[in-house]
Design an enzyme around this catalytic site. Structure first.
Site, PDB file in Angstrom:
ATOM      1  N   HIS A  78       5.103  -3.076  -8.427  1.00  0.00           N
ATOM      2  CA  HIS A  78       4.855  -2.455  -7.131  1.00  0.00           C
ATOM      3  C   HIS A  78       4.322  -3.436  -6.098  1.00  0.00           C
ATOM      4  CE1 HIS A  78       6.160   1.127  -8.906  1.00  0.00           C
ATOM      5  NE2 HIS A  78       5.751   1.914  -7.932  1.00  0.00           N
ATOM      6  N   ASP A 151      -4.834   5.159  -4.211  1.00  0.00           N
ATOM      7  CA  ASP A 151      -4.226   6.390  -3.676  1.00  0.00           C
ATOM      8  C   ASP A 151      -3.071   6.837  -4.566  1.00  0.00           C
ATOM      9  OD1 ASP A 151      -5.919   6.178  -1.574  1.00  0.00           O
ATOM     10  OD2 ASP A 151      -4.425   5.446  -0.150  1.00  0.00           O
ATOM     11  N   GLU A 264     -11.561   8.430   3.624  1.00  0.00           N
ATOM     12  CA  GLU A 264     -10.438   7.593   4.062  1.00  0.00           C
ATOM     13  C   GLU A 264     -10.103   7.965   5.486  1.00  0.00           C
ATOM     14  OE1 GLU A 264      -6.759   6.940   2.199  1.00  0.00           O
ATOM     15  OE2 GLU A 264      -7.608   6.140   0.334  1.00  0.00           O
TER      16      GLU A 264
HETATM   17  P1  FAD Z   1       2.696  -5.808 -10.259  1.00  0.00           P
HETATM   18  O1  FAD Z   1       3.192  -5.673  -8.873  1.00  0.00           O
HETATM   19  O2  FAD Z   1       3.682  -5.689 -11.339  1.00  0.00           O
HETATM   20  O3  FAD Z   1       1.842  -7.121 -10.422  1.00  0.00           O
HETATM   21  C1  FAD Z   1       0.942  -7.552  -9.416  1.00  0.00           C
HETATM   22  C2  FAD Z   1       0.354  -8.919  -9.763  1.00  0.00           C
HETATM   23  O4  FAD Z   1      -0.522  -8.766 -10.869  1.00  0.00           O
HETATM   24  C3  FAD Z   1       1.385  -9.957 -10.186  1.00  0.00           C
HETATM   25  O5  FAD Z   1       0.948 -11.236  -9.795  1.00  0.00           O
HETATM   26  C4  FAD Z   1       1.393  -9.842 -11.696  1.00  0.00           C
HETATM   27  O6  FAD Z   1       1.813 -11.044 -12.317  1.00  0.00           O
HETATM   28  C5  FAD Z   1      -0.070  -9.534 -11.979  1.00  0.00           C
HETATM   29  N1  FAD Z   1      -0.242  -8.688 -13.165  1.00  0.00           N
HETATM   30  C6  FAD Z   1       0.342  -7.516 -13.431  1.00  0.00           C
HETATM   31  N2  FAD Z   1      -0.111  -7.040 -14.609  1.00  0.00           N
HETATM   32  C7  FAD Z   1      -1.002  -7.945 -15.067  1.00  0.00           C
HETATM   33  C8  FAD Z   1      -1.810  -8.038 -16.228  1.00  0.00           C
HETATM   34  N3  FAD Z   1      -1.798  -7.109 -17.179  1.00  0.00           N
HETATM   35  N4  FAD Z   1      -2.604  -9.118 -16.367  1.00  0.00           N
HETATM   36  C9  FAD Z   1      -2.653 -10.086 -15.434  1.00  0.00           C
HETATM   37  N5  FAD Z   1      -1.903 -10.060 -14.319  1.00  0.00           N
HETATM   38  C10 FAD Z   1      -1.094  -8.996 -14.141  1.00  0.00           C
HETATM   39  N6  FAD Z   1      -3.308  -0.732  -4.050  1.00  0.00           N
HETATM   40  C11 FAD Z   1      -4.565  -0.321  -3.856  1.00  0.00           C
HETATM   41  O7  FAD Z   1      -5.512  -1.078  -4.063  1.00  0.00           O
HETATM   42  N7  FAD Z   1      -4.815   0.941  -3.426  1.00  0.00           N
HETATM   43  C12 FAD Z   1      -3.834   1.835  -3.208  1.00  0.00           C
HETATM   44  O8  FAD Z   1      -4.104   2.965  -2.833  1.00  0.00           O
HETATM   45  C13 FAD Z   1      -2.491   1.429  -3.411  1.00  0.00           C
HETATM   46  N8  FAD Z   1      -1.475   2.280  -3.219  1.00  0.00           N
HETATM   47  C14 FAD Z   1      -0.192   1.861  -3.423  1.00  0.00           C
HETATM   48  C15 FAD Z   1       0.860   2.750  -3.222  1.00  0.00           C
HETATM   49  C16 FAD Z   1       2.155   2.364  -3.445  1.00  0.00           C
HETATM   50  C17 FAD Z   1       3.271   3.354  -3.232  1.00  0.00           C
HETATM   51  C18 FAD Z   1       2.436   1.034  -3.843  1.00  0.00           C
HETATM   52  C19 FAD Z   1       3.837   0.576  -4.051  1.00  0.00           C
HETATM   53  C20 FAD Z   1       1.400   0.127  -4.029  1.00  0.00           C
HETATM   54  C21 FAD Z   1       0.080   0.531  -3.825  1.00  0.00           C
HETATM   55  N9  FAD Z   1      -0.988  -0.329  -4.017  1.00  0.00           N
HETATM   56  C22 FAD Z   1      -2.269   0.098  -3.830  1.00  0.00           C
HETATM   57  C23 FAD Z   1      -0.732  -1.732  -4.337  1.00  0.00           C
HETATM   58  C24 FAD Z   1      -0.855  -2.048  -5.820  1.00  0.00           C
HETATM   59  O9  FAD Z   1      -2.204  -2.084  -6.171  1.00  0.00           O
HETATM   60  C25 FAD Z   1      -0.213  -3.386  -6.094  1.00  0.00           C
HETATM   61  O10 FAD Z   1       1.162  -3.249  -5.968  1.00  0.00           O
HETATM   62  C26 FAD Z   1      -0.602  -3.980  -7.422  1.00  0.00           C
HETATM   63  O11 FAD Z   1       0.088  -5.186  -7.535  1.00  0.00           O
HETATM   64  C27 FAD Z   1      -0.356  -3.118  -8.646  1.00  0.00           C
HETATM   65  O12 FAD Z   1       0.987  -2.867  -8.898  1.00  0.00           O
HETATM   66  P2  FAD Z   1       1.613  -3.098 -10.338  1.00  0.00           P
HETATM   67  O13 FAD Z   1       0.747  -2.538 -11.385  1.00  0.00           O
HETATM   68  O14 FAD Z   1       3.016  -2.633 -10.260  1.00  0.00           O
HETATM   69  O15 FAD Z   1       1.543  -4.687 -10.479  1.00  0.00           O
END
Ligand code: FAD
Length: 517
Positions: A78, A151, A264
């Site tokens: 994400h 969120d 918020e």
């Molecule tokens: P990825 O996008 O897959 O990874 C993000 C980063 O973390 C990359 O660098 C990856 O290599 C690293 N990573 C992933 N997993 C691990 C692990 N286990 N160990 C070490 N590194 C790791 N953020 C907020 O703070 N508040 C919100 O309300 C919020 N709402 C969102 C709503 C939507 C619809 C979207 C798309 C995103 C939102 N986000 C929010 C952002 C979200 O926190 C980030 O996208 C975050 O990166 C988590 O997504 P992910 O778990 O898919 O991680």
């Protein structure tokens, strides 16, 4: 060497020279080459599906032995700028760790000590678990839940802990990086370590907000508390940013016994546009926004403050004189300067409240904007500069809206531990999250134009000297990252990189360090 590892880890795909990959493997590779942002793409050599921390360690050790090979943990993909990608490298599909029978969410109970205090409860959660899974598991099985959320809950625990993890609860309970008791981490040398405040604290803090640079989080121990049963959720409207900000800052600095559980807010267009304007405010859906109630001098942009108060099963019922939750909310809202009559309130179940963005997702999937590019920009802006920011950026550059939410709400620096890797504005106790969550529906501006506008906003922030930091930063190369962190934090970040990932194998998609030859 790689193939031996791949077999053990039940890899989804094999390196190109290993023969014809299966169709599923190609599909897995394609998914790992994209993310929610939909603006960059980088094809990995292989996608690895670890079932345990040992599998993660094997993959990292194999990469360490293979010239130029990098490893990216992918949570739920994400990110919006390729942060979880590894071009020509290995992508660890962390969802498979959560789905493996060997690593399920576990309840940990620490019994009361002689020093006092009751038993404490924790969830031991695989790094690839979604927050939504943690919520359902905790509430259904134990009546317990974490205190701090995002969120949207279809994000992974490891992904948000690598960034910060914020929502309306952050002002009171701290961000998600302040709500972790222990981590199991595989560092860039392939070693698996358990760290906490008392054991390897430097690694613990490095990884929190560490952008995946120092290790892969394979397990997190998250403190749990009694889950509320219901939530009184209220939105009110302001015509003036100064009044909105003054009230929001007052609310986030109330003592706990007089505070909401969630604060918020967002900016929206003063007009009837169904996405950007008045209709984006009312809860429950179907309630009517009466613009005739707006003050005569209201400008092109209005502000919606959103608050929530939790209710527990042993609270007094609402009809119980003036002590119920509805009365408490009325009392807490009474001093606020919102436009009377433009208030919308509903009582919902706790799980429903936390799952509210799922409804947005359903609608966005229906209209195609979920799968379209997302040129998002997230910033932390010091309270010192937020009124100026509002004038220049929100009312100046974005007065017509962005076809998605423009979140702008305050949180407190003292709820963040300065030892984590997260970069926050320098000045003052209060800073704002500004989240420009653009959804591209057909017929709007081209994605390039929106990306260029994000660049212009960042330049305006720098030119005006606003004390700000990018949240989910996307920079290229060390000089830009050094500026992002500032001298002292950058030095600490580099020192930690040398200590925990000396070959710079991990999270190449962040474009901070180059893999050592
Ligand atoms: P990825 O996008 O897959 O990874 C993000 C980063 O973390 C990359 O660098 C990856 O290599 C690293 N990573 C992933 N997993 C691990 C692990 N286990 N160990 C070490 N590194 C790791 N953020 C907020 O703070 N508040 C919100 O309300 C919020 N709402 C969102 C709503 C939507 C619809 C979207 C798309 C995103 C939102 N986000 C929010 C952002 C979200 O926190 C980030 O996208 C975050 O990166 C988590 O997504 P992910 O778990 O898919 O991680």
């Amino acid at each position: 060497m790689m193939l031996a590892y791949m077999d053990r880890a039940a890899a989804a795909a094999e390196p190109e020279d290993a023969g014809e990959p299966a169709a599923a493997a190609v599909a897995a590779g394609c998914v790992a080459a994209t993310d929610f942002g939909g603006m960059v793409s980088a094809m990995p050599a292989a996608v690895v599906r670890p079932a345990s921390a040992d599998d993660v360690a094997s993959a990292i050790r194999a990469a360490a032995r293979t010239a130029g090979l990098t490893v990216a943990a992918r949570g739920n993909g994400h990110s919006v700028a390729g942060q979880a990608m590894a071009e020509g490298g290995l992508v660890l599909d962390m969802r498979s760790l959560a789905l493996s029978r060997r690593s399920q969410i576990q309840l940990v109970v620490v019994s009361a000590t002689a020093a006092g205090g009751g038993a404490r409860y924790y969830a031991d959660v695989p790094g690839g678990a979604l927050w939504e899974e943690v919520l359902h598991w905790g509430v259904k099985n134990h009546g317990l839940a974490p205190a701090s959320w995002t969120d949207y809950l279809r994000l992974t625990v490891g992904g948000t802990l690598s960034n910060g993890g914020v929502s309306g609860q952050s002002f009171r309970y701290g961000p998600q990086v302040s709500n972790v008791a222990e981590l199991e981490v595989v560092t860039g040398d392939g070693e698996c370590r358990v760290c906490s405040l008392s054991s390897h604290p430097d690694l613990f803090f490095a990884v929190l907000g560490g952008l995946g640079q120092f290790g892969v989080i394979t397990r997190a121990r998250i403190p749990l508390r009694k889950a509320p049963q219901a939530v009184r959720w209220t939105r009110v409207v302001y015509g003036s940013f100064e009044e909105y900000a003054a009230d929001a800052e007052w609310l986030v600095t109330r003592p706990p016994e007089a505070a909401f559980d969630y604060v918020e807010g967002f900016a929206f267009v003063n007009g009837d546009d169904p996405v950007n304007g008045w209709p984006s405010v009312p809860i429950p859906g179907g309630a009517r926004f009466d613009p005739a109630l707006l003050p005569a001098g209201a400008g092109p942009v209005l502000y919606c403050l959103e608050v929530a108060l939790y209710q527990y099963s042993d609270d007094r019922p609402d009809d119980d004189d003036d002590k119920g939750a509805a009365a408490a909310v009325r009392r807490m809202m009474a001093p606020l300067k919102y436009v009377r009559g433009l208030e919308f309130a509903v009582e919902v179940g706790y799980v429903d409240f936390l799952s509210r963005v799922n409804r947005v997702e359903e609608e966005a999937r229906r209209n195609g904007s979920w799968d379209a590019p997302h040129p998002w920009l997230n910033l932390f802006v010091s309270a010192r500069d937020i009124a100026d920011f509002d004038r220049t950026v929100i009312k100046g550059m974005l007065a017509d809206g962005i076809d998605g939410p423009m979140l702008i709400y305050p949180m407190l620096k003292s709820k963040w531990d300065p030892n984590t890797s997260v970069a926050l504005p320098d000045s003052g106790e209060i800073f704002y999250l500004v989240a420009l969550l653009r959804f591209c529906r057909g017929g709007g501006p081209a994605v390039d134009e929106l990306v260029a506008q994000n660049g212009a906003i960042l330049r305006a922030c720098r030119a005006s000297g606003y004390d700000h930091k990018a949240y989910f930063p996307s920079y290229r190369g060390e000089p830009e990252w050094a500026r992002h962190f500032g001298d002292a934090r950058w030095k600490r970040f580099v020192d930690r990189k040398v200590r925990y990932d000396p070959l710079a194998i991990l999270a190449p998609g962040q474009k901070i360090f180059s893999r050592a030859p």
